[in-house]
Motif scaffolding. Structure first.
Motif, PDB file in Angstrom:
ATOM      1  N   MET A   2     -90.192 -29.746 -19.921  1.00  0.00           N
ATOM      2  CA  MET A   2     -89.104 -29.803 -20.201  1.00  0.00           C
ATOM      3  C   MET A   2     -88.396 -28.480 -19.817  1.00  0.00           C
ATOM      4  N   LYS A   3     -89.149 -27.446 -20.181  1.00  0.00           N
ATOM      5  CA  LYS A   3     -88.580 -25.962 -19.834  1.00  0.00           C
ATOM      6  C   LYS A   3     -88.432 -25.861 -18.381  1.00  0.00           C
ATOM      7  N   GLN A   4     -89.417 -26.388 -17.464  1.00  0.00           N
ATOM      8  CA  GLN A   4     -89.553 -26.074 -16.278  1.00  0.00           C
ATOM      9  C   GLN A   4     -88.314 -26.843 -15.622  1.00  0.00           C
ATOM     10  N   PHE A   5     -88.320 -28.034 -16.221  1.00  0.00           N
ATOM     11  CA  PHE A   5     -87.081 -29.097 -15.575  1.00  0.00           C
ATOM     12  C   PHE A   5     -85.621 -28.450 -15.807  1.00  0.00           C
ATOM     13  N   LEU A   6     -85.262 -27.821 -16.999  1.00  0.00           N
ATOM     14  CA  LEU A   6     -83.984 -26.888 -17.232  1.00  0.00           C
ATOM     15  C   LEU A   6     -84.094 -25.669 -16.424  1.00  0.00           C
ATOM     16  N   ASN A   7     -85.080 -24.857 -16.033  1.00  0.00           N
ATOM     17  CA  ASN A   7     -84.946 -23.801 -15.409  1.00  0.00           C
ATOM     18  C   ASN A   7     -84.766 -24.083 -14.028  1.00  0.00           C
ATOM     19  N   LYS A   8     -85.341 -25.200 -13.458  1.00  0.00           N
ATOM     20  CA  LYS A   8     -84.976 -25.507 -12.135  1.00  0.00           C
ATOM     21  C   LYS A   8     -83.366 -25.861 -11.888  1.00  0.00           C
ATOM     22  N   LEU A   9     -82.950 -26.560 -13.063  1.00  0.00           N
ATOM     23  CA  LEU A   9     -81.479 -27.114 -12.868  1.00  0.00           C
ATOM     24  C   LEU A   9     -80.617 -25.728 -13.126  1.00  0.00           C
ATOM     25  N   SER A  10     -81.093 -24.641 -13.795  1.00  0.00           N
ATOM     26  CA  SER A  10     -80.221 -23.496 -13.986  1.00  0.00           C
ATOM     27  C   SER A  10     -80.276 -22.777 -12.616  1.00  0.00           C
ATOM     28  N   ARG A  11     -81.209 -22.894 -11.614  1.00  0.00           N
ATOM     29  CA  ARG A  11     -81.237 -22.204 -10.538  1.00  0.00           C
ATOM     30  C   ARG A  11     -80.336 -22.966  -9.426  1.00  0.00           C
ATOM     31  N   ARG A  12     -79.946 -24.211  -9.754  1.00  0.00           N
ATOM     32  CA  ARG A  12     -79.458 -25.085  -8.620  1.00  0.00           C
ATOM     33  C   ARG A  12     -77.893 -24.838  -8.956  1.00  0.00           C
ATOM     34  N   SER A  13     -77.213 -24.616  -7.861  1.00  0.00           N
ATOM     35  CA  SER A  13     -75.798 -24.434  -7.969  1.00  0.00           C
ATOM     36  C   SER A  13     -75.019 -25.872  -7.960  1.00  0.00           C
ATOM     37  N   PHE A  14     -73.850 -25.906  -8.651  1.00  0.00           N
ATOM     38  CA  PHE A  14     -73.112 -27.241  -8.869  1.00  0.00           C
ATOM     39  C   PHE A  14     -72.970 -27.824  -7.389  1.00  0.00           C
ATOM     40  N   ILE A  15     -73.244 -29.070  -7.254  1.00  0.00           N
ATOM     41  CA  ILE A  15     -73.080 -29.859  -6.071  1.00  0.00           C
ATOM     42  C   ILE A  15     -71.437 -30.118  -5.647  1.00  0.00           C
ATOM     43  N   TYR A  52     -73.960 -40.829 -20.291  1.00  0.00           N
ATOM     44  CA  TYR A  52     -74.238 -42.002 -21.019  1.00  0.00           C
ATOM     45  C   TYR A  52     -75.144 -43.057 -20.391  1.00  0.00           C
ATOM     46  N   ALA A  53     -74.565 -43.360 -19.309  1.00  0.00           N
ATOM     47  CA  ALA A  53     -75.146 -44.520 -18.556  1.00  0.00           C
ATOM     48  C   ALA A  53     -76.653 -44.383 -18.024  1.00  0.00           C
ATOM     49  N   HIS A  54     -76.871 -42.999 -18.039  1.00  0.00           N
ATOM     50  CA  HIS A  54     -78.305 -42.776 -17.337  1.00  0.00           C
ATOM     51  C   HIS A  54     -79.074 -41.742 -18.584  1.00  0.00           C
ATOM     52  N   ALA A  55     -78.890 -41.905 -19.818  1.00  0.00           N
ATOM     53  CA  ALA A  55     -79.520 -41.206 -20.694  1.00  0.00           C
ATOM     54  C   ALA A  55     -80.888 -41.302 -20.750  1.00  0.00           C
ATOM     55  N   ASP A  56     -81.505 -42.492 -20.533  1.00  0.00           N
ATOM     56  CA  ASP A  56     -82.872 -42.711 -20.559  1.00  0.00           C
ATOM     57  C   ASP A  56     -83.580 -41.938 -19.258  1.00  0.00           C
ATOM     58  N   LYS A  57     -82.971 -41.977 -18.032  1.00  0.00           N
ATOM     59  CA  LYS A  57     -83.662 -41.487 -17.121  1.00  0.00           C
ATOM     60  C   LYS A  57     -83.594 -39.993 -17.073  1.00  0.00           C
ATOM     61  N   ILE A  58     -82.587 -39.690 -17.797  1.00  0.00           N
ATOM     62  CA  ILE A  58     -82.382 -38.055 -17.797  1.00  0.00           C
ATOM     63  C   ILE A  58     -83.630 -37.443 -18.857  1.00  0.00           C
ATOM     64  N   LYS A  59     -83.813 -38.302 -20.005  1.00  0.00           N
ATOM     65  CA  LYS A  59     -84.848 -38.032 -20.911  1.00  0.00           C
ATOM     66  C   LYS A  59     -86.082 -37.949 -20.218  1.00  0.00           C
ATOM     67  N   THR A  60     -86.394 -39.119 -19.329  1.00  0.00           N
ATOM     68  CA  THR A  60     -87.727 -39.416 -18.766  1.00  0.00           C
ATOM     69  C   THR A  60     -87.975 -38.240 -17.916  1.00  0.00           C
ATOM     70  N   ALA A  61     -86.895 -37.492 -16.917  1.00  0.00           N
ATOM     71  CA  ALA A  61     -87.105 -36.614 -16.046  1.00  0.00           C
ATOM     72  C   ALA A  61     -87.652 -35.373 -16.816  1.00  0.00           C
ATOM     73  N   ALA A  62     -86.792 -35.090 -17.968  1.00  0.00           N
ATOM     74  CA  ALA A  62     -87.049 -33.718 -18.496  1.00  0.00           C
ATOM     75  C   ALA A  62     -88.377 -33.648 -19.137  1.00  0.00           C
ATOM     76  N   LYS A  63     -89.366 -34.835 -19.344  1.00  0.00           N
ATOM     77  CA  LYS A  63     -90.446 -34.744 -19.926  1.00  0.00           C
ATOM     78  C   LYS A  63     -91.621 -34.456 -18.728  1.00  0.00           C
ATOM     79  N   LYS A  64     -91.118 -34.822 -17.413  1.00  0.00           N
ATOM     80  CA  LYS A  64     -92.107 -34.472 -16.562  1.00  0.00           C
ATOM     81  C   LYS A  64     -92.345 -33.165 -16.099  1.00  0.00           C
TER      82      LYS A  64
END
Length: 463
Positions: free
Chosen positions: A1-14, A451-463
């Motif tokens: 989870m922490k690695q997933f969030l760190n990756k996001l914080s480094r990525r600029s807005f698309i 909302y529509a992708h809440a499950d997928k977001i949760k699953t990705a965060a666990k990896k």
């Protein structure tokens, strides 16, 4: 989870097309199980590599300033060499009082010291209690402590985020001297009920309107309803000066005392810098400057129109997101004519988002280009209270029983506030509400996508 969030914080807005132009459509009957997203539901959210709903660089900047119309008086003040309180401060005070429909205004160094001044000149000191909500900025409580009084926390109404009038009377004791009604987030508190309780128990009421410039309750500007009103002009506020504040009231004697207190105790009307008049009371120096006042006068010209725009956009955004399961927008009391919306708040219910955590929801929204925050921590449980109670002054003014922090915390439990702070609150800042209706649709679209992708977001965060 922490690695997933760190990756996001480094990525600029698309920076791609917004969902407003992608045909995202809502179909809802109002019931949670009937809510659905029919078009382009397969589009990935930005947190998973899809296009962002919006670009953060396109939100209105803050503070706003127009060199052509705003700088003339500021430059005149700077070049005059008269920078301490003089005619321009007086002009600002008169215009701010007129804008509020109140008799008197005193400009001071900041909103915190506006509250300190008002409490002090209501003779609220050591041994007294002041009722405060826990959902506010620390300055509200700091002002009480600075005068040696004891803050007593009254839990909030979860629908409005304001102090709950139904819980006030249970907290009144023989030591209670005042209520601070905080119009937090720029949403007016329930002033009719608060004033009725105060009248019944012979209590003073101060409106902390530091976030509520030109909000209107029952056709009155907030800050003009109670015994006194206090405002902040800090840089993030709806009337930004950098720093600054004001006390307002219709009580001439009270305002005269406030002036004296902020000018070394010298009598009202004494010239700034005078050493011959003599001090009438123990005071301090909280005077406003001429160039601050000049900035304030420039900002005041656009404030009413901005306030109306914020209110209209807030109500529109609320209409767009209110049927999304797990999203519970603010409620305004029936007597509110206009909110100031220093912040746009809603409650996030994770069960409506397949148990997606609030932190991950916020991260997903930020990835869509929508700035957001979780808001205040629980103010009634923080270490500053014990630090104050352990001070020499407080130990001299209060009994050991009164200063027992564990007993104090037990008396001041606020479970509704705890839930709002720790689990539910989400904020958008006031500058976002100065955008367009399309901007509001983009915010809504971003929430819908998460909302529509809440499950997928949760699953990705666990990896």
């Amino acid at each position: 989870m922490k690695q997933f969030l760190n990756k996001l914080s480094r990525r600029s807005f698309i920076k791609q097309n917004s969902l407003a132009g992608a045909g995202l459509v809502l179909a809802s009957t109002g019931a949670a199980d009937a809510f659905s997203i029919k078009a382009n539901a397969a589009q990935k959210p930005a947190i998973l590599g899809g296009p962002a709903a919006w670009s953060a660089e396109k939100w209105p900047t803050w503070p706003q300033w127009n060199p052509e119309t705003d700088e003339k008086q500021v430059l005149e003040v700077l070049r005059s060499g008269v920078w301490s309180r003089a005619q321009v401060v007086t002009q600002f005070e008169k215009e701010w009082a007129a804008a509020l429909g109140v008799k008197r205004c005193l400009a001071v160094v900041n909103g915190t010291n506006a509250l300190v001044t008002a409490l002090n000149q209501m003779n609220i000191k050591g041994g007294d209690e002041v009722l405060v909500p826990p959902y506010t900025f620390i300055a509200t409580v700091s002002a009480v402590l600075s005068n040696g009084a004891m803050p007593v926390f009254v839990d909030i109404d979860p629908e409005t985020f304001q102090i709950d009038p139904a819980k006030i009377e249970a907290k009144i004791t023989p030591r209670t001297k005042a209520i601070i009604a905080v119009h937090i987030l720029g949403l007016p508190a329930d002033m009719d009920r608060i004033m009725a309780i105060a009248k019944k128990h012979k209590l003073m009421v101060i409106e902390d309107a530091c976030q509520a410039h030109l909000a209107i309750y029952k056709d009155q500007k907030v800050g003009s309803i109670a015994d006194a009103g206090c405002f902040s002009f800090q840089n993030s506020k709806n009337l930004p000066i950098g720093e600054g504040g004001a006390v307002v009231s219709n009580n001439d004697q009270f305002m005269d005392r406030c002036f004296s207190y902020t000018n070394f105790g010298n009598a009202y009307g004494t010239a700034v810098g005078s050493v011959s008049a003599g001090s009438l009371m123990q005071g301090t120096k909280l005077r406003f400057t001429e160039y601050q006042a000049a900035i304030g006068l420039a900002q005041l010209k656009r404030l009413d129109a901005q306030t109306t725009l914020r209110h209209e956009n807030a109500e529109y955004l609320k209409s767009l997101i209110k049927d999304i399961p797990g999203i519970v927008p603010y409620k305004l009391y029936d007597n509110v004519n206009r909110g100031a919306f220093h912040l746009f708040p809603f409650r996030f219910k994770k069960e409506g988002f397949k148990n997606l955590s609030r932190d991950l929801f916020l991260t997903a929204l930020r990835s869509e280009g929508v700035p957001c925050a979780s808001g205040y921590a629980t103010l009634n449980t923080q270490p500053y209270l014990k630090d104050t109670f352990d001070s020499k002054n407080y130990r001299k003014m209060y009994s050991k029983e009164m200063l027992d922090i564990n007993a104090y915390n037990e008396r001041n439990k606020c479970p509704v506030n705890d839930k709002i702070c720790n689990e539910e609150a989400v904020w958008f800042t006031q500058n976002m509400l100065l955008g367009t209706k399309e901007d509001m649709k983009s915010i809504s679209s971003a929430i819908e996508k998460v909302y529509a992708h809440a499950d997928k977001i949760k699953t990705a965060a666990k990896k």
